[in-house]
Design an enzyme around this catalytic site. Structure first.
Site, short mmCIF file in Angstrom:
data_model
loop_
_atom_site.label_atom_id
_atom_site.label_comp_id
_atom_site.label_asym_id
_atom_site.label_seq_id
_atom_site.Cartn_x
_atom_site.Cartn_y
_atom_site.Cartn_z
N VAL A 1 0.90 -1.16 -0.06
CA VAL A 1 0.03 -0.15 -0.10
C VAL A 1 0.93 1.17 0.07
CG1 VAL A 1 -2.07 -1.13 1.15
CG2 VAL A 1 -0.07 -0.10 2.53
N HIS A 2 0.35 2.36 -0.77
CA HIS A 2 1.17 3.39 -0.61
C HIS A 2 0.48 4.45 -0.48
CE1 HIS A 2 4.41 1.09 -2.66
NE2 HIS A 2 3.55 0.55 -3.25
N PRO A 3 0.57 5.45 0.31
CA PRO A 3 -0.31 6.69 0.55
C PRO A 3 -0.35 7.53 -0.53
CG PRO A 3 1.82 7.16 1.36
CD PRO A 3 1.96 5.80 0.95
N THR B 1 4.10 8.29 -4.24
CA THR B 1 3.95 6.79 -3.74
C THR B 1 5.13 6.08 -3.63
OG1 THR B 1 3.02 6.18 -5.97
CG2 THR B 1 1.48 7.24 -4.65
N GLN C 1 9.30 4.95 1.54
CA GLN C 1 8.70 4.17 2.64
C GLN C 1 9.65 3.24 3.04
OE1 GLN C 1 4.66 2.78 1.45
NE2 GLN C 1 4.94 4.19 -0.12
#
Length: 265
Positions: A87-89, A95, A100
């Site tokens: 998942v990526h914000p 992203t 991350q």
């Protein structure tokens, strides 16, 4: 931990843990231990990263399950089910996984990193504080059927007896004994009446193993739950499976009871 094809861990009851076809991998995406109850079967090319897996669960070809906290008993996974993908914000400026700290080994030699790694560490810290990344683990109840090529997003809970339609993308919790399908997945209908569902949740027949179902007509749930309730009330014995512990940190597999070493990579 890579388990070669046709490998088997024998149990007192049933066939134990069986792996067929192309090699499967347990704890493939983390160094967290995994406990698996017997019997369970893993078909060709299965990859699972889960804290626990219940007895009588079956994983068909090429399932890839990550970020799973627990899988209950009597669960069925059709071919190519995906769970817990990255998942990526999307509200962030970027992203990209670089920010991350997910897997940066392939770009470590970027020319400014050795000179000033502090700024990248701060960016990673900011991303880790993002609310979107805090809900990560998936929990799956008992007697759940997940259809072929379904996708389970991180942070969801799937209730007991739920059915996930083929190709569904599940982005939110699924209520017990509910059939869902579509993109994104939405409830289609309940499998049984609310009364039957309530009784099944109270009885928890999976705790007793398949023996408690002996002689019942499972095609008539209203009648079946009456007998299940009576048998449970009379003290029907619980199913006590053999349990196997997978330890990826040291590459060992042991029986939980007595911590008997069975396998070492």
């Amino acid at each position: 931990m890579k388990i070669d094809s046709n490998f088997r861990f024998l149990a007192a009851q049933g066939q134990g843990l069986t792996f067929t076809g192309e090699a499967s991998q347990i704890c493939y995406a983390s160094l967290e231990d995994c406990q698996i109850e017997a019997p369970a079967r893993f078909c060709s090319g299965v990859k699972i990263d889960a804290g626990s897996i219940g007895a009588f669960s079956f994983f068909n070809q090429n399932c890839s399950l990550r970020y799973v906290q627990s899988i209950g008993r009597f669960c069925l996974f059709a071919p190519e089910v995906l769970a817990g993908g990255a998942v990526h914000p999307v509200t962030s400026v970027s992203t990209h996984l670089l920010f991350q700290n997910m897997d940066n080994s392939w770009n470590q030699d970027f020319h400014t990193f050795p000179e000033d790694s502090g700024y990248l560490k701060n960016l990673v810290r900011y991303q880790k504080e993002h609310e979107f990344l805090k809900k990560t683990r998936i929990s799956i109840g008992n007697d759940v059927w997940v259809g072929s090529r379904a996708i389970l997003m991180r942070g969801i809970h799937i209730g007991d007896g739920a059915v996930i339609g083929a190709g569904a993308v599940v982005t939110r919790d699924v209520e017990p004994y509910t059939i869902v399908g579509g993109v994104p997945a939405r409830p289609i209908r309940k499998r049984f009446s609310d009364k039957v569902i309530e009784k099944l949740e109270e009885i928890r027949w999976w705790d007793y193993g398949p023996d408690i179902l002996k002689g019942l007509d499972l095609n008539h749930p209203e009648e079946a739950v009456k007998y299940l309730e009576e048998r449970a009330a009379r003290g029907f014995p619980l199913y006590t499976p053999d349990k196997f512990l997978f330890h990826p940190k040291d590459g060992t597999i042991e029986r939980a009871e007595g911590k008997v070493l069975l396998y070492k990579l």
